[in-house]
Design a protein around this motif. Sequence first.
Motif, mmCIF file in Angstrom:
data_model
loop_
_atom_site.group_PDB
_atom_site.id
_atom_site.type_symbol
_atom_site.label_atom_id
_atom_site.label_comp_id
_atom_site.label_asym_id
_atom_site.label_seq_id
_atom_site.Cartn_x
_atom_site.Cartn_y
_atom_site.Cartn_z
ATOM 1 N N VAL A 182 36.548 47.165 54.477
ATOM 2 C CA VAL A 182 35.362 47.696 53.190
ATOM 3 C C VAL A 182 36.153 47.000 51.956
ATOM 4 C CG1 VAL A 182 34.505 49.760 51.890
ATOM 5 C CG2 VAL A 182 34.714 49.333 54.379
ATOM 6 N N ILE A 183 36.001 46.142 51.387
ATOM 7 C CA ILE A 183 36.930 45.540 50.489
ATOM 8 C C ILE A 183 35.576 46.143 49.326
ATOM 9 C CG2 ILE A 183 36.811 43.650 49.220
ATOM 10 C CD1 ILE A 183 36.737 42.151 52.177
ATOM 11 N N GLY A 184 36.386 46.820 47.884
ATOM 12 C CA GLY A 184 35.512 47.245 46.999
ATOM 13 C C GLY A 184 35.927 48.728 47.075
ATOM 14 N N ALA A 185 36.144 49.653 46.103
ATOM 15 C CA ALA A 185 35.527 50.734 46.048
ATOM 16 C C ALA A 185 35.216 51.788 45.142
ATOM 17 C CB ALA A 185 37.720 51.257 46.628
ATOM 18 N N GLY A 186 34.091 50.569 44.867
ATOM 19 C CA GLY A 186 32.883 51.211 44.487
ATOM 20 C C GLY A 186 31.896 52.338 45.216
ATOM 21 N N TYR A 222 39.952 48.721 50.723
ATOM 22 C CA TYR A 222 40.666 47.771 50.136
ATOM 23 C C TYR A 222 40.622 47.795 48.673
ATOM 24 C CZ TYR A 222 43.177 45.713 53.827
ATOM 25 O OH TYR A 222 43.921 46.133 55.057
ATOM 26 N N ASP A 223 41.077 48.377 47.636
ATOM 27 C CA ASP A 223 40.828 47.773 45.930
ATOM 28 C C ASP A 223 41.380 47.149 45.542
ATOM 29 O OD1 ASP A 223 38.338 48.806 44.575
ATOM 30 O OD2 ASP A 223 39.761 48.753 42.953
ATOM 31 N N ARG A 250 43.300 51.320 50.607
ATOM 32 C CA ARG A 250 44.891 50.692 50.310
ATOM 33 C C ARG A 250 44.438 50.496 48.937
ATOM 34 N NH1 ARG A 250 47.855 50.213 54.754
ATOM 35 N NH2 ARG A 250 46.493 51.177 56.667
ATOM 36 N N GLY A 251 44.542 50.649 47.591
ATOM 37 C CA GLY A 251 44.913 50.630 46.129
ATOM 38 C C GLY A 251 45.772 49.279 46.387
ATOM 39 N N GLY A 252 45.715 48.730 44.884
ATOM 40 C CA GLY A 252 46.310 47.789 44.486
ATOM 41 C C GLY A 252 47.130 45.990 45.473
ATOM 42 N N HIS A 253 45.276 46.293 45.879
ATOM 43 C CA HIS A 253 45.310 44.804 46.948
ATOM 44 C C HIS A 253 44.124 44.321 46.104
ATOM 45 C CE1 HIS A 253 48.172 47.181 49.078
ATOM 46 N NE2 HIS A 253 48.280 46.316 49.971
ATOM 47 N N GLU A 254 44.233 42.965 46.140
ATOM 48 C CA GLU A 254 43.095 41.990 46.015
ATOM 49 C C GLU A 254 43.109 41.059 46.400
ATOM 50 O OE1 GLU A 254 40.974 39.352 42.070
ATOM 51 O OE2 GLU A 254 43.556 40.163 41.968
ATOM 52 N N ILE A 255 41.898 41.467 47.621
ATOM 53 C CA ILE A 255 41.612 40.851 49.028
ATOM 54 C C ILE A 255 41.110 39.242 48.352
ATOM 55 C CG2 ILE A 255 40.052 40.217 50.502
ATOM 56 C CD1 ILE A 255 42.029 42.119 50.864
ATOM 57 N N SER A 286 31.895 44.165 46.804
ATOM 58 C CA SER A 286 32.536 43.836 46.262
ATOM 59 C C SER A 286 31.911 42.901 44.822
ATOM 60 C CB SER A 286 34.522 43.482 45.379
ATOM 61 O OG SER A 286 34.397 42.125 46.230
ATOM 62 N N GLY A 287 32.167 42.440 43.915
ATOM 63 C CA GLY A 287 31.338 41.472 42.646
ATOM 64 C C GLY A 287 30.433 41.932 41.542
ATOM 65 N N PHE A 288 30.870 42.940 41.467
ATOM 66 C CA PHE A 288 30.301 42.713 40.052
ATOM 67 C C PHE A 288 31.584 43.072 38.935
ATOM 68 C CE2 PHE A 288 27.548 45.709 42.932
ATOM 69 C CZ PHE A 288 26.719 45.405 42.291
#
Length: 497
Positions: free
Chosen positions: A40-44, A64-65, A135-140, A169-171
């Motif tokens: 899952v990409i984005g921890a919103g 990931y975020d 997995r914070g601190g990771h930008e996909i 993500s995307g916001f």
Amino acid sequence: DVFYLGPYAERVSFAVQQNRALNLIWALDSEKRLGRDVAVIGAGLAGLTAACAAHVLGCRVDVYDRHDFVLARQHDVFHRMIHPTINDWPKSKLLFTTDNYLLDWFFDTCDRVVDRITAQWEAHLRAPEGRLQFRGGHEIKDVAWTPPGVVLVSEPRVTTTYDTAIVSSGFSDERESAHFPTPSYWDSDNLNRIKRMSRAKHYVVSGCGDGGLIEALRLCYDMQGGHTAVQLAQVLSSDDEFCESLACIEDYESVPNDDGKTLTRQYIDCANKIYDNADRRFSEARALLKQRISILPTPLTLVGTTIGMLKKPAAPIHKLMIAAAFQAQKLRYVNGTVERHGGRVHIVPAPIVVRGRKKSTKLLFTFARKETLVVARHGAEHSLGNLLKADEQLGYETKQRQLSRHNYLPVWRSADGHPCWSIPGSSASSPAHRYAIAKAALAAMGVDGYWFLEITLEGYEVVLAGNMRYRPSSLFGVAIKYRSLDEIPLGSEELVA
């Protein structure tokens, strides 16, 4: 497979993002397309909800975020109230709690809502099987499907393969005004304090999206942190005819594409009904609006790029209150732009088209900059960056906007109202399991007096000696009834208990 929840849906809210995420997980599981290893990409909120739902279904999930903690954009936001259904009222019933069976919350300030969601998220992380990881601190940087699965490339440099990837993500940050820098919607702006203490003679809001309307309402009314809008919706909910007429106005198929002219006229007609002193049905709503209206030196100037000031994506209750302020002559609208020239603020009307040619118009208003408070809300930048090409993003945007009318529809529920998937330990939906959070939710409803909450065969019952600002008909899907303390005979065992 790669799936995009994306930022393009209209009238997005916390509850909508959760519902979209649950609908997606349900659809993937129903179609046997949800792999065992999920990224899952984005921890919103949408990302966390999708991750928890997949985790409950037995998947191994990595979230990931680029931030080191979840829900980063909404942390420590105390000046915004978050309500589950106010954005879609009256088409959606006015509910004060969610009923998702995971990551549930109730109407409260944003920081408290985030704290409750985060606590539940961390409980999932602590699950003994260890199938959920953050997995914070990771930008996909890239997502690509190549056999045998979906490959994620992140910064710091990590390449990992999964069966399924969900991009939520995307916001991005809001588009800034070149002339009037304004704190982000989620950043503390002290607007209420500024309104009380400012010596400004003129107030201007640039932007007619929901963010712009909310800021205009904060200046035109004493919004009490958002309670005024919810209280007005609660009062009007008792009039079925009015709610039905408002819902018809909001029907996606019937809203004409005429630059907001028809929609604005219809909402002004609704505001006129409320302000009609001869109509006793709206006496309580009329009194509430008059009581909460602010006294400004001059009418607030709302500036937008459409002919009509009200547009489809904004919340109906906000549009109704803006129309009411307009009718009370506390607000005026200009189709144009706000510009700064030296020490002056110029309200520049949009050019007039005559025989196919644009003709410039004269300045409508000009104010001294030091006497003017300007708030700019021009919407957030929505982009999936390098994950999709421009034409692919446009295709997703078109599809997601077409599906916006279904954002509140929980297709993940079965006929009996429960989730269509099997959640281990279904007691999570029982009144006893939710008793603690139900008590917390009631305490946030503004109880003036003594009360206690009981569990009955039918659900919950509140015994009350005093008044409540709100009386929800259910809490987290459990029906609730109210009884006055005076109804219990003195000396009864029930009263002693």
